[in-house]
Design a protein around this motif. Structure first.
Motif, PDB file in Angstrom:
ATOM      1  N   ALA A  79       0.946  -1.217  -0.110  1.00 23.45           N
ATOM      2  CA  ALA A  79      -0.113  -0.047   0.026  1.00 23.45           C
ATOM      3  C   ALA A  79       1.056   1.316   0.030  1.00 23.45           C
ATOM      4  O   ALA A  79       0.671   2.198  -0.589  1.00 23.45           O
ATOM      5  CB  ALA A  79      -0.973  -0.025   1.174  1.00 23.45           C
ATOM      6  N   GLU A  82       2.637   1.690  -3.515  1.00 25.51           N
ATOM      7  CA  GLU A  82       1.890   1.928  -4.709  1.00 25.51           C
ATOM      8  C   GLU A  82       1.203   3.432  -4.252  1.00 25.51           C
ATOM      9  O   GLU A  82       1.298   4.289  -5.526  1.00 25.51           O
ATOM     10  CB  GLU A  82       0.453   1.132  -4.573  1.00 25.51           C
ATOM     11  CG  GLU A  82       0.935  -0.273  -4.939  1.00 25.51           C
ATOM     12  CD  GLU A  82      -0.464  -1.387  -4.788  1.00 25.51           C
ATOM     13  OE1 GLU A  82      -1.473  -0.874  -4.251  1.00 25.51           O
ATOM     14  OE2 GLU A  82      -0.253  -2.539  -5.244  1.00 25.51           O
ATOM     15  N   ALA A  83       1.068   3.794  -3.234  1.00 26.08           N
ATOM     16  CA  ALA A  83       0.713   5.214  -3.088  1.00 26.08           C
ATOM     17  C   ALA A  83       1.813   6.322  -3.460  1.00 26.08           C
ATOM     18  O   ALA A  83       1.802   7.353  -3.829  1.00 26.08           O
ATOM     19  CB  ALA A  83       0.282   5.499  -1.538  1.00 26.08           C
ATOM     20  N   CYS A  86       1.987   6.473  -7.051  1.00 28.59           N
ATOM     21  CA  CYS A  86       1.037   7.336  -7.640  1.00 28.59           C
ATOM     22  C   CYS A  86       1.335   9.040  -7.315  1.00 28.59           C
ATOM     23  O   CYS A  86       1.145   9.708  -8.147  1.00 28.59           O
ATOM     24  CB  CYS A  86      -0.352   6.970  -6.922  1.00 28.59           C
ATOM     25  SG  CYS A  86      -1.687   8.121  -7.486  1.00 28.59           S
TER      26      CYS A  86
END
Length: 545
Positions: A79, A82-83, A86
């Protein structure tokens, strides 16, 4: 050689450097983050370049999570990255993103230290090794040898030799950096026990994160001031953060253990290729101390140590890594499979062994010899001023060129070979393997090889004489059994102790006293402890026709 327990140099736990560091851990970690951030911004002053580097970091981390996940990885690993990926694509604040990455890495590395946990574990480890090295307390063995006083059991089997008095004196004057050879996951425990017996305060060290996959090691190291090192991570932010974490630990005065080879020796040989980057860390810490405190700054002392065992629990696993051409990471991620099986065996409970810790000549970070008064001497024996040496370095283009680190690595390796001890088991393995190589049709794929007793004893005599010459020239150490000089005693002792805890010993005695090699790869592993002295040449000359 000493077997005594020395009085603690600092008896009050609240005054131990490692205790003070963890009491002020918030400030320590903030300084690690600040230095890492500042260094990376200097390296990437343009935001576009920083975003590119962060994108590469996030991509590599996501690939690691997919291809090589470990049980001890953070639950939010996927998590977070991935954040981050982004956020990088959306060009969010570069400084904030960089700081988030560094803070995450620092959080993963951070250590914990509990005085009570340390004291409990120190006592437990002490008793464990008493019972493993001299297991008569379990009721096995001759009756007259059972129930020996506990204070004497470890003394008889745990041998510490070398520059003991100098190390104790230097520990009062500066920061000790222990740089041992590395063969086993148990090395850090052994070094910790040895330094405690010498009266030093607890050491800080970096342990491979793979060890925390195992519950026993995770519990053992969880509160001992052990910071975590994840060797899967090769990206720039992680490596720089790790460097500053270690560097600041030294600057805060914590006696530290680290392995200059970087990992365990897969072949069993003494390491000769040391990592210059690792040795550069105490160099940089010393430089920072001088910059902050001037000529009277706290000095760092490099202490080479050689560890020798009759049996390395992971030997068969390590040598198979070479034999089967497996990756080192595969071996690292499964640290205790062979140990778990062995601990269930009768060998562990019934057979005793020995451990040898040899402490070499202390050096400063420039590779100069250091005496008991912390004075430095160059190769010619002339006293030198380390502070002035650093001032001269600052006038050069590069503050820490490899030309100043390489001499230190060479001197450490030289000391390793000089203080290495010839164990009876290693000598027997050396002779058996070299003799086997002279047999026609020799191949590492052979499952069993028989050696005639007479040939073995002749070869043992020649090898012993060659090593004895080196011993007299102070180029290697001898254990008490070797100093005895009785070849039959050496052969018997070596055969009894070679790979003593392995379910299948590499070399055994069979009919008519002949020797059977039943695990050639493991025999090669123990043989390798004595390579580098060119004694194997006598086999090429005397046993090959």
């Amino acid at each position: 050689m000493t077997h005594q327990q020395f009085a603690p140099i600092e008896s009050k736990a609240e005054n131990w450097p490692i205790t003070r560091l963890h009491k002020n851990q918030k400030s320590f970690l903030e300084e690690v983050v600040y230095r890492s951030f500042t260094s990376l911004r200097l390296r990437y002053p343009i935001d576009a370049d920083l975003y590119r580097m962060l994108a590469q970091t996030a991509s590599r981390e996501l690939a690691r999570i997919t291809s090589d996940p470990w049980a001890c990885d953070p639950k939010d690993d996927s998590a977070f990255w991935e954040a981050m990926e982004c956020a990088i694509k959306n060009k969010m604040g570069a400084n904030e993103l960089l700081k988030n990455v560094i803070e995450r890495y620092v959080g993963e590395m951070r250590s914990h230290f509990s005085v009570s946990h340390y004291q409990i574990m120190a006592k437990s480890v002490h008793h464990i090794f008493i019972n493993l090295l001299k297991p008569n307390c379990f009721g096995f063995g001759p009756k007259e040898k059972r129930w020996t006083l506990r204070c004497k059991r470890l003394q008889e089997k745990f041998h510490i030799a070398g520059e003991i008095d100098i190390v104790r004196a230097l520990a009062k004057k500066g920061t000790i950096v222990i740089v041992p050879t590395h063969t086993s996951h148990w090395d850090s425990v052994i070094i910790g026990l040895a330094m405690k017996r010498l009266g030093l305060s607890p050491l800080s060290w970096g342990a491979g994160l793979n060890l925390f996959n195992n519950r026993f090691f995770r519990y053992l190291f969880s509160q001992l001031g052990t910071y975590k090192i994840d060797r899967r991570k090769k990206n720039i932010p992680y490596l720089l953060t790790q460097k500053y974490y270690t560097c600041l630990t030294l600057e805060w005065g914590c006696h530290t253990l680290f392995y200059p080879s970087g990992t365990r020796s897969r072949s069993g040989a003494i390491e000769s290729d040391l990592k210059l980057g690792l040795l550069g860390t105490p160099f940089e810490a010393q430089e920072n101390n001088f910059q902050k405190q001037g000529a009277y700054a706290r000095k760092l002392f490099i202490i080479p140590v050689v560890l020798n065992y009759h049996c390395v629990l992971e030997a068969q696993q390590l040598i198979r890594t070479l034999a089967d051409k497996e990756t080192a990471m595969d071996s690292e991620s499964k640290p205790c499979c062979c140990v778990t099986k062995l601990l269930l065996g009768r060998n562990i409970l019934c057979k005793g062994s020995e451990i040898f810790i040899n402490i070499g000549t202390p050096l400063d970070v420039m590779g100069n010899r250091v005496d008991i008064e912390a004075r430095s001497y160059d190769a010619q024996g002339k006293e030198v001023n380390l502070y002035e040496q650093f001032l001269k370095l600052n006038t050069t283009i590069s503050k820490r060129p490899d030309s100043y680190i390489k001499p230190l690595s060479h001197k450490i390796v030289e000391i390793y070979y000089r203080i290495n001890s010839v164990l009876s088991s290693h000598l027997v393995a050396f002779v058996a393997y070299e003799l086997a190589k002279t047999i026609e049709g020799f191949s590492m794929q052979l499952e069993k090889i028989t050696l005639k007793r007479e040939d073995f004893m002749v070869a043992l005599s020649k090898a012993y004489k060659a090593f004895y010459i080196l011993y007299k020239e102070k180029k290697i150490n001898f254990t008490a059994v070797l100093l005895n000089g009785q070849l039959s005693t050496i052969a018997t002792d070596g055969l009894a102790k070679l790979g003593i805890y392995h379910a299948k010993p590499p070399l055994v005695s069979v009919k008519e006293g002949n020797l059977l090699i039943q695990d050639l790869w493991t025999l090669w592993y123990y043989h390798n402890r004595l390579i580098g002295y060119e004694v194997e040449k006598i086999f090429n000359i005397a046993f090959r026709d």
